[in-house]
Scaffold this motif. Structure first.
Motif, mmCIF file in Angstrom:
data_model
loop_
_atom_site.group_PDB
_atom_site.id
_atom_site.type_symbol
_atom_site.label_atom_id
_atom_site.label_comp_id
_atom_site.label_asym_id
_atom_site.label_seq_id
_atom_site.Cartn_x
_atom_site.Cartn_y
_atom_site.Cartn_z
ATOM 1 N N ASN A 96 -13.314 4.149 1.671
ATOM 2 C CA ASN A 96 -14.599 3.797 1.082
ATOM 3 C C ASN A 96 -14.562 3.933 -0.443
ATOM 4 O OD1 ASN A 96 -17.268 3.658 0.251
ATOM 5 N ND2 ASN A 96 -17.989 4.507 2.195
ATOM 6 N N MET A 97 -14.565 2.798 -1.129
ATOM 7 C CA MET A 97 -14.433 2.839 -2.584
ATOM 8 C C MET A 97 -15.704 3.288 -3.287
ATOM 9 S SD MET A 97 -11.878 -0.288 -3.543
ATOM 10 C CE MET A 97 -11.607 0.342 -5.193
ATOM 11 N N GLU A 98 -16.869 2.973 -2.714
ATOM 12 C CA GLU A 98 -18.117 3.399 -3.367
ATOM 13 C C GLU A 98 -18.269 4.917 -3.357
ATOM 14 O OE1 GLU A 98 -20.258 0.429 -0.935
ATOM 15 O OE2 GLU A 98 -18.248 -0.032 -1.669
ATOM 16 N N GLU A 99 -17.864 5.531 -2.254
ATOM 17 C CA GLU A 99 -17.980 6.984 -2.172
ATOM 18 C C GLU A 99 -16.801 7.676 -2.852
ATOM 19 O OE1 GLU A 99 -18.456 8.004 1.943
ATOM 20 O OE2 GLU A 99 -20.478 7.187 2.032
ATOM 21 N N GLY A 100 -15.845 6.881 -3.303
ATOM 22 C CA GLY A 100 -14.721 7.460 -4.043
ATOM 23 C C GLY A 100 -13.601 7.985 -3.170
ATOM 24 N N SER A 101 -13.602 7.667 -1.875
ATOM 25 C CA SER A 101 -12.478 8.130 -1.030
ATOM 26 C C SER A 101 -11.217 7.358 -1.363
ATOM 27 C CB SER A 101 -12.736 7.946 0.453
ATOM 28 O OG SER A 101 -14.066 7.905 0.758
ATOM 29 N N LEU A 102 -11.403 6.167 -1.934
ATOM 30 C CA LEU A 102 -10.255 5.369 -2.363
ATOM 31 C C LEU A 102 -10.538 4.995 -3.814
ATOM 32 C CD1 LEU A 102 -7.762 3.962 -0.873
ATOM 33 C CD2 LEU A 102 -9.076 1.899 -1.100
ATOM 34 N N ARG A 103 -9.645 5.405 -4.719
ATOM 35 C CA ARG A 103 -9.899 5.153 -6.149
ATOM 36 C C ARG A 103 -8.670 4.492 -6.761
ATOM 37 N NH1 ARG A 103 -11.699 10.754 -5.592
ATOM 38 N NH2 ARG A 103 -9.967 11.568 -6.827
ATOM 39 N N CYS A 104 -8.938 3.577 -7.659
ATOM 40 C CA CYS A 104 -7.831 2.811 -8.194
ATOM 41 C C CYS A 104 -7.859 2.806 -9.719
ATOM 42 C CB CYS A 104 -7.942 1.384 -7.667
ATOM 43 S SG CYS A 104 -6.604 0.338 -8.201
ATOM 44 N N ASP A 105 -6.735 3.164 -10.324
ATOM 45 C CA ASP A 105 -6.568 3.028 -11.772
ATOM 46 C C ASP A 105 -5.606 1.884 -12.011
ATOM 47 O OD1 ASP A 105 -8.081 5.346 -11.957
ATOM 48 O OD2 ASP A 105 -6.313 6.636 -12.080
ATOM 49 N N VAL A 106 -5.915 1.099 -13.030
ATOM 50 C CA VAL A 106 -5.133 -0.102 -13.282
ATOM 51 C C VAL A 106 -4.410 0.022 -14.620
ATOM 52 C CG1 VAL A 106 -5.324 -2.581 -13.654
ATOM 53 C CG2 VAL A 106 -6.764 -1.488 -11.981
ATOM 54 N N ASN A 107 -3.099 -0.144 -14.610
ATOM 55 C CA ASN A 107 -2.310 -0.129 -15.843
ATOM 56 C C ASN A 107 -1.954 -1.562 -16.203
ATOM 57 O OD1 ASN A 107 -1.499 2.946 -16.179
ATOM 58 N ND2 ASN A 107 -1.447 2.419 -14.006
ATOM 59 N N VAL A 108 -2.291 -1.939 -17.428
ATOM 60 C CA VAL A 108 -2.115 -3.342 -17.820
ATOM 61 C C VAL A 108 -1.370 -3.439 -19.148
ATOM 62 C CG1 VAL A 108 -3.309 -5.523 -18.293
ATOM 63 C CG2 VAL A 108 -4.358 -3.851 -16.759
ATOM 64 N N SER A 109 -0.396 -4.340 -19.204
ATOM 65 C CA SER A 109 0.213 -4.691 -20.489
ATOM 66 C C SER A 109 0.437 -6.197 -20.499
ATOM 67 C CB SER A 109 1.536 -3.947 -20.686
ATOM 68 O OG SER A 109 2.480 -4.371 -19.723
ATOM 69 N N ILE A 110 0.748 -6.717 -21.668
ATOM 70 C CA ILE A 110 1.064 -8.149 -21.749
ATOM 71 C C ILE A 110 2.432 -8.307 -22.392
ATOM 72 C CG2 ILE A 110 -1.333 -8.917 -21.914
ATOM 73 C CD1 ILE A 110 -0.724 -9.292 -25.003
ATOM 74 N N ARG A 111 3.010 -9.461 -22.214
ATOM 75 C CA ARG A 111 4.249 -9.795 -22.923
ATOM 76 C C ARG A 111 4.368 -11.313 -22.974
ATOM 77 N NH1 ARG A 111 8.377 -7.604 -18.252
ATOM 78 N NH2 ARG A 111 7.861 -9.130 -16.653
ATOM 79 N N PRO A 112 5.176 -11.815 -23.930
ATOM 80 C CA PRO A 112 5.346 -13.258 -23.963
ATOM 81 C C PRO A 112 5.971 -13.716 -22.650
ATOM 82 C CG PRO A 112 6.278 -12.216 -25.916
ATOM 83 C CD PRO A 112 5.946 -11.124 -24.973
ATOM 84 N N LYS A 113 5.561 -14.837 -22.153
ATOM 85 C CA LYS A 113 6.120 -15.365 -20.904
ATOM 86 C C LYS A 113 7.642 -15.467 -21.024
ATOM 87 C CE LYS A 113 2.908 -17.685 -18.190
ATOM 88 N NZ LYS A 113 1.996 -18.806 -18.165
ATOM 89 N N GLY A 114 8.344 -15.032 -20.012
ATOM 90 C CA GLY A 114 9.801 -15.111 -20.037
ATOM 91 C C GLY A 114 10.467 -13.846 -20.558
ATOM 92 N N ALA A 115 9.701 -12.985 -21.241
ATOM 93 C CA ALA A 115 10.290 -11.738 -21.763
ATOM 94 C C ALA A 115 10.565 -10.779 -20.613
ATOM 95 C CB ALA A 115 9.337 -11.097 -22.759
#
Ligand code: ADP
Ligand code: MG
Length: 492
Positions: free
Chosen positions: A202-221
C-alpha cells in the motif's frame, strides 16, 4: 510547464535518462524486526514501543526470523543470490524520529545479491510493448524509523510505533531507461510482494515507498551523469512524473550552462515539480560499524530449502498456467493474475464449472466492477466462488438469460444467503423453456400475421426477427430465445 515549453523536442532527443529505483517494503511480520512489540499500522500513537525499540540503555535487540525469511522469499522470486552470513551495522545519524540515534541496516553483505525483474514496457515514441529485465543490485534488510507528524500550527509530533518495523530495501542497477519502465517495475514489485504475502504494497499508507535516482547523459554515452534522488513519491504515477520532470529539469539546466549537483529533492504531487531538500550525505557521515549486540545470522542449507519450499506459484508462472490450463486469451490471463486474490478466486470458481472463459468474463466485468481494493485485500469477494459458478451454470443450461443473469448477480451481492435460482424465481427471471407452452405462442403469432408468413415463405427471410420478437413479447420476455428460434424454424 514553463520549462517544457522552452525545450524543443530536438534538444531533448540528444539526451537519455538513466534511472535507478530504491524501494522500501514494510514486511508483514507480527512483531518488529528486533523486538516483540506489535508491527501494526494505525494504532494509537506510541503504543507499540518497547524499551528495545526506543533503544534504552542496556536493552538487547533480537532478530526476527520471519523478517529474514520474507527477505529471502523476495530474493528467490527475483533470482538473486542469497547471502549465507549476514551482519547488521549501525548507521549513525541524529533525527527526532530515530530514538536510538542509529538505524540497524545491512551495510555490507546484503541478504540478496543481484537478480532481476522481467517487465513489459511501452516504447515512448511508438507505444509498442517490449520485454526487458530490470537488474537488481541487491536487497537488504533494515529497520524503519518512527514518524514525524507536522501539523498546520507548526508543531511537530512524534509517533514511534513505526520504529523497528522490518523493511527490505530493493536497489536496482541504474538500468532503467524510461518513466514507463520505472512505473512498470514498481507495479511488478508491488504485485510480487503481495503474491509472496510479505508486504501489503500500500503506497498511500507508506508500506511501499519508492525513491527515484535520476541522471541524464548524451544519447550513446556510456558514462553515468551526476544523479539526483527524488523522495516522497506515493504512487506509481508520481514516480513516472518525477522521472519525466527530472529529465526535463536536468536537460534545461545543462543546456543553460548550469551544473547538476548531487542532491536529494522532494516531489510536490500538486505541481509535479521537485524541490531541493539537502545535498547528499556521503558514506562517511554515517560512521557505519557492525552492531556489537547482534550475532551474525547464518542461513543454512536447510533453512534456505524450507523457505524455497514455502514459495507460492509466482505471477509469471500463473499467467502461463491460466493460458495453458484454462485456455484463456493472454489479456484475460494477465488481468486475472494481476493480484493473487483474483487469481485464487478465478480458480475457486473454476472448481465448480468448466466454462472458464465465461468465468473470466464475469470476473473481469461484474465482479471487478463491484470489487474494491479493500475487499480484494481482505479476500472478500462480492459473491462467493461457488455462487458465481452456480449462476454461470444457470446461464449455460438456459435457465436464465445473459441479461437476466446480470440482474440476478446484483441481487446476489445484496443477499448473500439466497441462492441464485431463488432470486431469479422471486423476480420472475427464470426463462420459459416449456416447449409446449412456447409452441402455442409460436402458433398464435404466426396465425395473427398471415401475410408476413406468406412473404417469409416466398423468401423474405429477414421477417424471422419479427416473429421472434412477437413471441418474446407474448411471453413477457421470459421465453428462452434459443428455444423460440428452434420452434419457429421448425414450424415455418
Ligand atoms: P548512494 O550511495 O548515493 O546511495 P548508490 O550507488 O547506492 O548511491 O545507488 C543508489 C541508487 O541510485 C541505485 O538504485 C542506483 O542504481 C542509482 N544510481 C546510481 N548512480 C546513478 C546515476 N548516475 N544515475 C541514475 N541512477 C543512479
Ligand atoms: Mg546507497
Amino acid at each position: 510547464m514553463v520549462v517544457e515549453a522552452t525545450l524543443s523536442s530536438a534538444i531533448l532527443s540528444h539526451y537519455e535518462v538513466v534511472v535507478g529505483l530504491e524501494i522500501h517494503c514494510q514486511l508483514l511480520t507480527e512483531s518488529k524486526i528486533f523486538a516483540s512489540d506489535a508491527n501494526a499500522f494505525g494504532a494509537e500513537p506510541n503504543t507499540h514501543i518497547s524499551v528495545i525499540t526506543l533503544g534504552h540503555p542496556g536493552t538487547l535487540p533480537k532478530l526476527n526470523r520471519k523478517a529474514v525469511e520474507y527477505a529471502i522469499r523476495m530474493g528467490l522470486a527475483c533470482g538473486s543470490e542469497i547471502t549465507r552470513h549476514n551482519v547488521f551495522a549501525r548507521k549513525n545519524y541524529f533525527y527526532p524520529d530515530l530514538p536510538k540515534g542509529y538505524q540497524l541496516s545491512q551495510d555490507k553483505g546484503p541478504i540478496c545479491v543481484g537478480g532481476g525483474m522481467p517487465i513489459t514496457a511501452k516504447d515512448p515514441q511508438t507505444g509498442t510493448p517490449y520485454q526487458t529485465t530490470i537488474q537488481l543490485h541487491h536487497i537488504h534488510l533494515e529497520e524503519d524509523a518512527g514518524k514525524s507528524i507536522h501539523d498546520d500550527s507548526g508543531v511537530t509530533r512524534l509517533d514511534y510505533n513505526r520504529a523497528g518495523t522490518p523493511l527490505i530495501e530493493m536497489v536496482t542497477e541504474p538500468s532503467i531507461r524510461t518513466a514507463d519502465e520505472a512505473g512498470q517495475y514498481l507495479a511488478e514489485v508491488r504485485k510480487l510482494v503481495r503474491y509472496l504475502d510479505i508486504c501489503d504494497g500500500n503506497m498511500e499508507e507508506g508500506s511501499l515507498r519508492c525513491d527515484v535516482n535520476v541522471s541524464i547523459r548524451p544519447k550513446g554515452a556510456t558514462h553515468l551523469g551526476t544523479k539526483v534522488e527524488v523522495k516522497n513519491l506515493n504512487s506509481i504515477r508520481n514516480v513516472m512524473r518525477a522521472v519525466d520532470g527530472e529529465f526535463i529539469r536536468q536537460v534545461q539546466l545543462t543546456e543553460t550552462g548550469g551544473r547538476i549537483v548531487q542532491e536529494t529533492r522532494t516531489f510536490d504531487a500538486a505541481t509535479g515539480l521537485s524541490y531541493a531538500m539537502r545535498e547528499k550525505e556521503t558514506m562517511n557521515d554515517y560512521r557505519y560499524f557492525p552492531d556489537p549486540d547482534l550475532t551474525p545470522v547464518v542461513v543454512s542449507d536447510e533453512w534456505l530449502a524450507s523457505v524455497r519450499a514455502s514459495m507460492p506459484l509466482l505471477p509469471a508462472a500463473r499467467y502461463q498456467q491460466f493460458m495453458s490450463t484454462y485456455g484463456l486469451p493472454d489479456y484475460d490471463a494477465s488481468v486475472l493474475t494481476d493480484a493473487r486474490e483474483l487469481a485464487d478466486y478465478f480458480e475457486a470458481v473454476c472448481a465448480h464449472t468448466t466454462k472458464y472463459k465465461a468465468v473470466s468474463n464475469w470476473i473481469m466485468g461484474p465482479v471487478k466492477g463491484q470489487l474494491t481494493e479493500k475487499m480484494l485485500r481482505d479476500r472478500q469477494f462480492p459473491v462467493s466462488a461457488e455462487r458465481l459458478a452456480t449462476l454461470i451454470t444457470l446461464i449455460e443450461e438456459g435457465t436464465v438469460s445473459q441479461t437476466a443473469a446480470q440482474q440476478v448477480f446484483t441481487l446476489m451481492v445484496d443477499q448473500p444467503d439466497a441462492s441464485p435460482v431463488e432470486l431469479a424465481q422471486q423476480r420472475g427471471l427464470i426463462q420459459n423453456r416449456n416447449t409446449d407452452a412456447l409452441q402455442t405462442l409460436v402458433e398464435e403469432v404466426l396465425a395473427s400475421w398471415p401475410d408476413k408468413v406468406a412473404q417469409y415463405r416466398k423468401g423474405k427471410k429477414n421477417l424471422f426477427g419479427l416473429f421472434v420478437g412477437e413471441v418474446m413479447k407474448k411471453s413477457k420476455g421470459s421465453a428462452d430465445p434459443k428455444l423460440v428460434n428452434e420452434l419457429l424454424t421448425k414450424t415455418l
